[in-house]
Design an enzyme around this catalytic site. Structure first.
Site, PDB file in Angstrom:
ATOM      1  N   CYS A  95       0.810  -1.227   0.000  1.00 43.64           N
ATOM      2  CA  CYS A  95       0.000   0.000   0.000  1.00 43.64           C
ATOM      3  C   CYS A  95       0.840   1.274   0.000  1.00 43.64           C
ATOM      4  O   CYS A  95       0.370   2.326  -0.417  1.00 43.64           O
ATOM      5  CB  CYS A  95      -0.919   0.028   1.224  1.00 43.64           C
ATOM      6  SG  CYS A  95      -1.718  -1.535   1.575  1.00 43.64           S
ATOM      7  N   HIS A 346      -8.875   3.029  -2.680  1.00 40.05           N
ATOM      8  CA  HIS A 346      -7.459   2.811  -2.364  1.00 40.05           C
ATOM      9  C   HIS A 346      -6.821   1.951  -3.457  1.00 40.05           C
ATOM     10  O   HIS A 346      -6.594   0.762  -3.264  1.00 40.05           O
ATOM     11  CB  HIS A 346      -7.375   2.144  -0.987  1.00 40.05           C
ATOM     12  CG  HIS A 346      -6.006   1.727  -0.557  1.00 40.05           C
ATOM     13  ND1 HIS A 346      -4.845   2.297  -1.040  1.00 40.05           N
ATOM     14  CD2 HIS A 346      -5.603   0.767   0.334  1.00 40.05           C
ATOM     15  CE1 HIS A 346      -3.800   1.705  -0.476  1.00 40.05           C
ATOM     16  NE2 HIS A 346      -4.236   0.769   0.356  1.00 40.05           N
ATOM     17  N   CYS A 376      -0.840   2.792   6.434  1.00 39.68           N
ATOM     18  CA  CYS A 376      -0.498   1.445   6.870  1.00 39.68           C
ATOM     19  C   CYS A 376      -0.185   0.590   5.649  1.00 39.68           C
ATOM     20  O   CYS A 376      -0.521   0.938   4.519  1.00 39.68           O
ATOM     21  CB  CYS A 376      -1.637   0.832   7.683  1.00 39.68           C
ATOM     22  SG  CYS A 376      -3.188   0.649   6.775  1.00 39.68           S
TER      23      CYS A 376
END
EC number: 2.3.1.16
Length: 390
Positions: A95, A346, A376
């Site tokens: 991510c 995302h 995160c």
């Protein structure tokens, strides 16, 4: 105004695509590399500099296969008609990939290994699913809980550990959509979104310059009606309080302060500090806490000095847990003012540069000086960047 040293790393500009739905969305006929190339062209067009001086294009991407394979970073260089002398690489920190692209470029600038870098990231989750081609080592379960690979269960764990219930998560999710839609209506995304050609629901070509994932009608009643998706019996995390699956790309132009000055380009911000940190994979969403603490220490700052925050909302339970851990729980009026990933989605490799670009724009809109972008990372990591306007 901040005094800059010659090798300080400055952000000259940042752009992103609108966020498209991954299922039959507006970018269903647009490839990840083509979407990225459009942003690079726009970034070059918005800023006057000699592209022959670009040292490297560094692109974040998580699932590097199919159209995102074979070093998508180099492919973007060629598709965007940059000089063949410009190098290209692809980085992967799940991510945090495109924020890692920022950090990689910044480290090279600071150590005099180049003056101009184009960085960014992309993920077309409609074309390349998050788990496509993944083959996890069966022995991994000897080292960490198998459920740690299921991001939703890690969010459930954080919610229980930090006393964040269903009602609070639902309210957080609704507020994310409300803020994002208000930002859209008020034109607060206009400086960062580059319109890219896509298709509407009927297959007609359209210019895609509005985030498709935001739900203007988001409300508590609808959120309350949803069942928990990861832990059906006793869970609190639903699809509505999880970041949406979306397709998107982002890009930024980074330079040394001395080169930007020589070119007559006004930097929008300087990178004050950067950090990454690991944490238990079972609570991967807590990673921004140790990463931010490291970054603040390196900048000689405390949380109280941060005036604007962009925190990637992987899940409402995760975001609220991080805010508690950082002492920002009571200061949500400075966090994600234009909405977050619950509303915008995302797209994994895109998000790091996306939230940093959004942070920069919010800081300009709010006239704040010091900001934090943090997120995160699956399997237990966090990444953070502190920037200051100049």
């Amino acid at each position: 105004m901040t005094n800059l040293n010659p090798r300080d790393v400055v952000i000259v500009d940042g752009v992103r695509s609108a966020m498209g739905k991954s299922k039959n969305g507006m970018f269903r006929n647009v490839r990840a590399d083509s979407l990225s190339a459009e942003l690079v062209r726009a970034l070059v067009a918005r800023n006057q500099f000699d592209v022959n001086e670009v040292e490297d294009l560094i692109w974040g991407c998580v699932n590097q296969t199919l159209e995102q394979g074979m070093n998508i970073g180099r492919n973007i260089v060629l598709l965007a008609d940059l000089p063949k002398t410009v190098a290209g690489q692809t980085v992967n920190r799940l991510c945090g990939s495109s924020m890692q692209a920022i950090h990689t470029a910044a480290a090279q600038i600071a150590t005099n290994q180049g003056d101009i870098f184009i960085i960014g990231g992309v993920e077309h989750m409609g074309h390349v699913g998050m788990m496509h081609g993944i083959d996890l080592n069966p022995e991994a379960s000897k080292h960490y809980a198998k459920a740690s690979n299921m991001m939703g269960l890690t969010a459930e764990m954080l919610g229980r550990m930090n006393g964040i219930g269903r009602e609070e998560q639902d309210a957080f999710g609704v507020e994310s959509h409300r803020r994002a839609w208000a930002a859209t209506q008020e034109g607060r995304f206009k400086n960062e979104i580059v319109g890219v050609e896509g298709h509407d629901a009927n297959g007609f070509k359209i210019l895609c310059d509005i985030d498709e994932v935001i739900r203007p009608d988001a409300n508590l009643e609808a959120f309350k009606a949803l069942r928990p998706v990861f832990d059906p019996k006793g869970g609190t995390v639903t699809a509505a309080t999880s970041s949406a699956l979306s397709d998107g790309a982002s890009a930024m132009l980074l330079m040394s302060a001395e080169r930007a000055q020589a070119l007559g380009l006004k930097p929008r911000a300087v990178i004050r500090s950067m950090a990454v940190a690991g944490c238990d994979a079972a609570i991967m969403g807590y990673g921004p806490v140790p990463a931010t603490q490291k970054a603040l220490k390196r900048a000689g700052l405390s949380v109280a000095d941060i005036q604007t925050v962009e925190l990637n909302e992987a899940f409402a339970a995760q975001g609220l847990s991080v805010l508690k851990g950082l002492g920002l729980y009571e200061k949500q009026d400075i966090v994600n003012l234009n909405g977050g990933a619950i509303a915008l989605g995302h797209p994994l490799g895109c998000s790091g540069a996306r939230i940093t670009t959004t942070l920069l724009n919010v800081m300009e809109q709010q006239d704040t000086q010091i900001g934090l972008a943090t997120m995160c990372i699956g399997l237990g990591q966090g990444i953070a960047t502190v920037i200051e306007r100049v």
